[in-house]
Design an enzyme around this catalytic site. Structure first.
Site, PDB file in Angstrom:
ATOM      1  N   LEU A 136       0.860  -1.169   0.000  1.00 57.28           N
ATOM      2  CA  LEU A 136       0.000   0.000   0.000  1.00 57.28           C
ATOM      3  C   LEU A 136       0.899   1.222   0.000  1.00 57.28           C
ATOM      4  CD1 LEU A 136      -2.670  -0.918   2.737  1.00 57.28           C
ATOM      5  CD2 LEU A 136      -2.954  -1.053   0.261  1.00 57.28           C
ATOM      6  N   ASP A 137       0.494   2.266  -0.727  1.00 58.92           N
ATOM      7  CA  ASP A 137       1.254   3.506  -0.698  1.00 58.92           C
ATOM      8  C   ASP A 137       1.384   3.992   0.745  1.00 58.92           C
ATOM      9  OD1 ASP A 137       1.388   3.475  -3.447  1.00 58.92           O
ATOM     10  OD2 ASP A 137      -0.281   4.870  -3.721  1.00 58.92           O
ATOM     11  N   LYS A 138       2.412   4.768   0.999  1.00 54.03           N
ATOM     12  CA  LYS A 138       2.660   5.295   2.339  1.00 54.03           C
ATOM     13  C   LYS A 138       1.427   5.964   2.935  1.00 54.03           C
ATOM     14  CE  LYS A 138       5.498   8.733   4.750  1.00 54.03           C
ATOM     15  NZ  LYS A 138       6.595   9.741   4.612  1.00 54.03           N
ATOM     16  N   THR A 140      -1.724   5.598   2.014  1.00 57.64           N
ATOM     17  CA  THR A 140      -2.940   4.786   1.958  1.00 57.64           C
ATOM     18  C   THR A 140      -2.988   3.906   3.191  1.00 57.64           C
ATOM     19  OG1 THR A 140      -2.880   4.724  -0.463  1.00 57.64           O
ATOM     20  CG2 THR A 140      -4.237   3.078   0.635  1.00 57.64           C
TER      21      THR A 140
END
Length: 316
Positions: A136-138, A140
């Site tokens: 997951l993106d930082k 998100t």
């Protein structure tokens, strides 16, 4: 040995040095690091120097060796564990936590926290992502599943590669209203030729990677919309790029949206809410869910106060 393998878009019209061009991409390779870490640099299968002037359609291949710490330390970072057994651990990742160690983020990552949780330290440079099978993106938040052994890692990796038995559902608050309540976005995703750190959704081309996203607009409040989103492919920034493509960029997205006056302090309103997956040696899917994050509830409270809730007409 890690590699960078990319092709310069056909519409590229610049003439930057290769090291500058790579530094502007999403490869996390700055110019000084490229100079010290690169073991092989090829453009169109020919060895070149970092001073090479990049041209449209160039095929760039860089093999490099990371100067990483001799070990990755376990860190006592609290984790919101949703489920755990002998094979897997399902975590509700908090916003702001990087998934795995990388340049500029050797500490405070999910991997550091997992090593503490397991009572381990990572002393091998061969695998800096122990048990990480997706990311997951930082910024998100939400559900991420990790493997606790090699067998479970291969089992989960196979599912994420095929995307046949996995269902990942997200919620997001966006700026704008879609034309239809439900829909499926099918595009290719390429690097944005104007900004190599970003991605762009395009159609009518074989460039890039195929990306498919299903969406359902739950409700609109003025010019704000609440979405439920399911991804059928796993591309970098996929939901963020596709919501921008839909003319409904995600609120608080510093990369693909503008700062909103009403919610000027909003952070990325994207959360991995639900995960359906077959666990190792199981025949039926397991379903994991999380509650709505507090940052969503705070924004929704203001929206419900200031606007009348509307539901779009059904349609594709």
């Amino acid at each position: 040995m890690p590699i960078i393998n990319l092709e310069v878009p056909s519409e590229y019209s610049g003439s930057e040095r290769l090291d500058k061009y790579i530094a502007q991409s999403d490869s996390f390779m700055n110019r000084s690091r490229l100079k010290t870490c690169a073991k092989k640099i090829l453009v169109n299968d020919k060895e070149v120097k970092v001073s090479y002037k990049v041209k449209a359609c160039d095929k760039i291949f860089i093999e490099w060796e990371e100067n990483v710490p001799s070990d990755i330390k376990a860190e006592n970072i609290p984790l919101d564990i949703i489920y755990e057994d002998e094979d897997v651990c399902v975590i509700n990742k908090k916003q702001g936590m990087v998934t795995h160690p990388a340049l500029g983020n050797w500490n405070g990552t999910l991997v550091n926290a997992l090593l503490w949780h397991r009572g381990e330290e990572l002393t091998s440079k061969e695998n800096l992502r122990p048990g990480i099978v997706h990311r997951l993106d930082k910024d998100t938040s939400g559900l991420i599943i990790t493997a606790k052994n090699r067998y479970a890692e291969e089992w989960l990796s196979h599912q994420f590669k095929n995307h046949r038995s996995i269902k990942k559902e997200y919620i997001c608050i966006c700026l704008g209203r879609p034309s239809h309540q439900h829909g499926t976005i099918r595009t290719q995703i390429i690097r944005d030729p104007r900004n190599r750190k970003l991605f762009k959704a395009v159609t009518g081309t074989d460039e890039g990677k195929k990306a498919v996203t299903k969406y359902s607009c739950i409700a609109c409040y003025g010019e704000y919309s609440l979405f439920r989103v399911q991804i059928l492919t796993g591309r970098t920034h996929q939901i963020r790029v596709h919501m921008k493509y839909l003319n409904c960029p995600i609120l608080g997205d510093s990369l693909y949206s503008k700062q909103d006056k009403k919610f000027s302090k909003a952070t990325l309103m994207l959360h991995a809410r639900r995960l359906e997956i077959i666990l190792p040696d199981k025949s039926e899917k397991s379903i994991f869910t999380t509650s709505t994050p507090e940052r969503f509830l705070e924004v929704q409270k203001v929206l419900k106060r200031d606007y009348k809730k509307t539901i779009l007409d059904r349609g594709k």
